[in-house]
Design an enzyme around this catalytic site. Structure first.
Site, PDB file in Angstrom:
ATOM      1  N   ASN A 155      -8.557   6.706   4.667  1.00 54.68           N
ATOM      2  CA  ASN A 155      -7.775   5.749   5.453  1.00 54.68           C
ATOM      3  C   ASN A 155      -7.243   6.422   6.695  1.00 54.68           C
ATOM      4  O   ASN A 155      -6.625   7.483   6.613  1.00 54.68           O
ATOM      5  CB  ASN A 155      -6.592   5.217   4.634  1.00 54.68           C
ATOM      6  N   GLU A 156      -7.504   5.819   7.840  1.00 56.83           N
ATOM      7  CA  GLU A 156      -6.981   6.341   9.107  1.00 56.83           C
ATOM      8  C   GLU A 156      -7.022   7.871   9.110  1.00 56.83           C
ATOM      9  O   GLU A 156      -5.978   8.537   9.167  1.00 56.83           O
ATOM     10  CB  GLU A 156      -5.561   5.839   9.353  1.00 56.83           C
ATOM     11  N   GLU A 314      -7.065  -3.570  10.357  1.00 61.35           N
ATOM     12  CA  GLU A 314      -5.638  -3.799  10.131  1.00 61.35           C
ATOM     13  C   GLU A 314      -4.959  -4.201  11.423  1.00 61.35           C
ATOM     14  O   GLU A 314      -5.227  -3.617  12.473  1.00 61.35           O
ATOM     15  CB  GLU A 314      -4.931  -2.510   9.680  1.00 61.35           C
ATOM     16  N   GLU A 362       6.906   0.931   2.557  1.00 58.75           N
ATOM     17  CA  GLU A 362       6.466  -0.137   3.466  1.00 58.75           C
ATOM     18  C   GLU A 362       6.929  -1.522   3.019  1.00 58.75           C
ATOM     19  O   GLU A 362       6.354  -2.531   3.413  1.00 58.75           O
ATOM     20  CB  GLU A 362       4.946  -0.078   3.621  1.00 58.75           C
TER      21      GLU A 362
HETATM   22  C1  GLA Z   1      -1.497   2.096   8.848  1.00 62.75           C
HETATM   23  C2  GLA Z   1      -2.046   2.341   7.469  1.00 62.75           C
HETATM   24  C3  GLA Z   1      -1.611   1.337   6.459  1.00 62.75           C
HETATM   25  C4  GLA Z   1      -0.149   1.007   6.646  1.00 62.75           C
HETATM   26  C5  GLA Z   1       0.059   0.509   8.052  1.00 62.75           C
HETATM   27  C6  GLA Z   1       1.480   0.076   8.326  1.00 62.75           C
HETATM   28  O1  GLA Z   1      -2.279   1.286   9.599  1.00 62.75           O
HETATM   29  O2  GLA Z   1      -3.448   2.418   7.450  1.00 62.75           O
HETATM   30  O3  GLA Z   1      -1.818   1.885   5.171  1.00 62.75           O
HETATM   31  O4  GLA Z   1       0.608   2.144   6.434  1.00 62.75           O
HETATM   32  O5  GLA Z   1      -0.224   1.554   8.931  1.00 62.75           O
HETATM   33  O6  GLA Z   1       1.637  -0.400   9.630  1.00 62.75           O
END
Ligand code: GLA
Length: 697
Positions: A155-156, A314, A362
């Protein structure tokens, strides 16, 4: 070479719509409600399992897939596809307890503790062993599951762990440098180690740029950023290769973070070649240009994807939780943000996240199903958007039409110019690029954001652009310099700003006077840089009227150029501030100060006039509406995006389109027909008009 699948399986005839879905945070009763609401909203695809390692492998080599099996089955039964995560983004406590040596180390040598997420070293062989084992388990278990539409790696990548200064990183950095430079002599030359007695006599002496007594070597810093990006990409490919071995039919992606804040942790223009389709996450940065920044980032994501359709993985339905003050979106913004991404080539619109968490860091972050539940404006907006995306299905697979103006974006320039020990630490590369984009939109003119790297691998070309903007193109290699010269030679109009052309790919000055690589093309020399202090400004007298410069000025000598503006105040009064050199049939304009969107407007009005770039919008809509066009066999789709809070009327949409159009009616679209070919565009609204594609005989 086998043809790779390009897009989530089963998604070639509809726009994707969905979210990150985290059922592991909820009891089964909620899963039932999730499916019901997803169907109501028209969700087509969800990303599952992103942070679920501790649920899938609760203890070492003890696996629990039962819950995920059930989730996959339920989603499939409901007709919802799954972008299945490899679940490696956040290692579980048992792993960091057993192997604390996978934890990242910061530049001070402090090991970061677990307790958040993404606490792993991209170069850790131990982490990789555990992570790839999990990836393999998932790939083999779900290879033939009918819900599986795509793989979502980690992820990211680099969101929290891009810069690791550990011993693992040091060893990998040395290997990367050996591959890059071959010999220590080459490295010493590239890093300019004659300075401050930094000459290396053995590879083992080389370290990441850890906290030093003062500024670490700048080329070492730049190379460390390049290396760190490559380390993330190498990790990405390691996961990808496991997936491809077991599921060659399933496309692979990871979510990039193409936004204009700090220099990206990963070189997305390069990493696009590592995945089967580009996916991006985008979050708004508050401020007067927030909407334009979203548009620019979406636009740039299309540039990174080579203008192939991309996947918005996202964004938020409303507030986030991680800014100092987290304000909700205004009515209409959820749809406008989504449809702006769509306009710039996204074929899937997804959110973080499906259901607002009830615990964890979150829990204040918005979601498609907020804490307020389905009886909420957010959920109603989500349902309206889902219906709208169904109506807009013919847009799938169309491509954004090319603009006549290009804005170049270069990660190495961004990295280098914002490094320490420069004339001013106030320079913001991305802000300057965004200012040009905003100023063009203010004039009713769209631009393509073009990554410089894309010019050299066939994804993009400067040919055909009437005007090319090079904001702070600070680091210029020989091929980029040559491409700009031949563009202008061929009759193109180039405009470059302050701090362009200064350093080589090693972050050394180009030989001779500034602006180095672009000096002859621009016909000017900079004797000295003269950055301005906070709050300080200078006035300029110009052919475009009075202008105000901030942030930066140059003490400029004109060698072979016309002066378009002169400084009228300050110690540089009387000297050139904006110049232009005719070169072949083209021109090369230089802007030596920060003019901001308001000051760039008159400059761009003149430049666009010279380059023959005309806004397709009627005068009353220019600046108030962004127009983006996607086209393909199913038609031309004009996206008219209201940038502001007031209604805008466009009297003759057919004139804008160059032919008859049909205004598409759907719940999240704000355009209503006004007369035969008129359009009324609501506040913050988006209208989409369709024009049949004429088939030429
Ligand atoms: C990122 C992450 C998500 C979440 C969002 C919150 O994009 O990939 O898991 O934490 O931020 O804005």
């Amino acid at each position: 070479m086998t043809q790779r699948p390009q897009w989530p399986l089963g998604h070639h005839d509809r726009l994707g719509f969905g979210a990150d879905y985290n059922p592991e945070q909820w009891p089964r009763e909620v899963w039932d409600e999730d499916i019901r609401l997803m169907r109501e909203a028209g969700v087509t695809i969800v990303s599952v399992g992103i942070f679920s390692w501790a649920h899938l492998e609760p203890a070492e080599e003890q696996w629990d897939f039962a819950w995920l099996d059930e989730v996959m089955d339920r989603l499939h039964a409901a007709g919802i596809a799954v972008d299945l995560a490899t679940a490696t983004a956040s290692p579980p406590p048992w792993l960091t307890a057993k192997h604390p040596e996978i934890l990242p180390v910061n530049e001070r040598g402090e090991t970061l503790w677990p307790g958040g997420r993404q606490h792993w070293r991209p170069t850790s062989p131990i982490f990789r062993t555990y992570a790839l084992r999990l990836v393999e388990k998932l790939a083999t278990r779900y290879a033939t599951h009918p819900a599986l539409a795509a793989w979502h790696i980690s992820n990211e990548l680099g969101c929290h762990n891009a810069y690791d200064y550990s011993e693992d990183a040091a060893a990998a950095f040395r290997a990367w440098l050996q591959a890059r430079y071959g010999t220590l002599d080459e490295l010493n030359a590239a890093w300019g180690t004659a300075f401050w007695s930094q000459r290396y006599s053995d590879w083992s002496q080389i370290l990441p740029p850890r906290l030093a007594a003062t500024f670490p070597n700048p080329t070492q810093q730049l190379d460390f950023k390049r290396f760190s990006s490559d380390a993330l990409r190498e990790y990405l490919r390691a996961e990808r290769d496991v997936l491809r071995t077991h599921t060659p039919h399933v496309p692979v992606t990871t979510n990039f973070m193409v936004m204009l804040g700090n220099p990206w942790p990963m070189d997305y223009a390069a990493a696009a070649s590592d995945v089967d389709f580009v996916a991006n996450d985008h979050y708004l940065r508050p401020g007067p240009q927030a909407r334009d920044e979203l548009s620019f980032s979406a636009n740039l994501t299309a540039g990174i994807a080579g203008n192939r359709p991309w996947f918005l993985m996202e964004h938020s339905t409303s507030a986030v939780n991680w800014q100092p003050i987290n304000t909700p979106k205004l009515p209409g913004e959820l749809a406008r943000d989504s449809l702006t991404h769509l306009a710039h080539g996204a074929d899937a619109i997804c959110f973080f996240q499906w259901r607002q968490s009830k615990a964890g860091a979150e829990k204040y972050h918005s979601a498609m199903v907020p804490q307020a539940g389905e009886d909420s404006d957010i959920f109603r907006s989500v349902v309206a958007l889902g219906a709208t995306l169904r109506t807009l299905a013919p847009v799938v697979g169309t491509r954004r039409e090319r603009a006549r103006v290009a804005i170049l974006v270069d990660l190495d320039s961004w990295r280098a110019v914002q490094a320490d020990s420069h004339p001013s630490d106030r320079v913001r590369y991305a802000q300057e690029a965004l200012d040009w984009y905003t100023a063009l939109l203010d004039l009713g003119i769209g631009a393509d954001a073009v990554p410089v790297a894309a010019l050299f691998d066939g994804r993009a070309t400067l040919d055909g652009y009437a005007l090319v903007v090079a904001p702070i193109l600070h680091l210029v290699d020989a091929r980029t310099r040559d491409a700009l010269i031949s563009y202008v030679d061929g009759g193109g109009h180039l405009v470059a700003t302050y701090l362009s052309g200064i350093v080589t790919e090693h972050d050394h000055f180009w030989p001779g006077d500034f602006p180095g690589a672009l000096r002859d093309l621009l016909g000017v020399r900079v004797q000295e840089f003269a950055p301005l202090r906070d709050g300080e400004s200078v006035t300029l007298e110009s052919a475009f009227g009075p202008l105000t410069g901030t942030l930066w000025t140059d003490k400029l000598d004109v060698i072979d150029a016309d002066v378009l503006a002169r400084y009228a105040s300050g110690w540089l009064a009387g000297r050139a501030a904006v110049t232009r050199r005719a070169h072949g049939t083209g021109t090369a304009t230089y802007v030596s100060t920060r003019l901001g969107p308001a000051g760039l407007r008159p400059v761009l009005t003149e430049l666009c006039g010279r380059a023959g770039v005309v806004s397709p919008l009627p005068a009353a809509a220019r600046g108030r509406v962004e127009l983006v066009v996607r086209s393909g066999p199913s038609g031309r789709f004009l996206f008219l995006i209201n940038r502001g809070d007031e209604e805008v009327a466009i009297e003759d949409l057919a004139a804008v389109a160059g032919g008859p159009v049909e205004i598409i009616d759907a719940p999240a679209l704000a355009g209503s027909s006004d007369g035969a070919s008129g359009l009324r565009l609501g506040p913050r609204g988006v209208a989409v008009a369709r024009q049949p594609t004429t088939v030429s005989s």
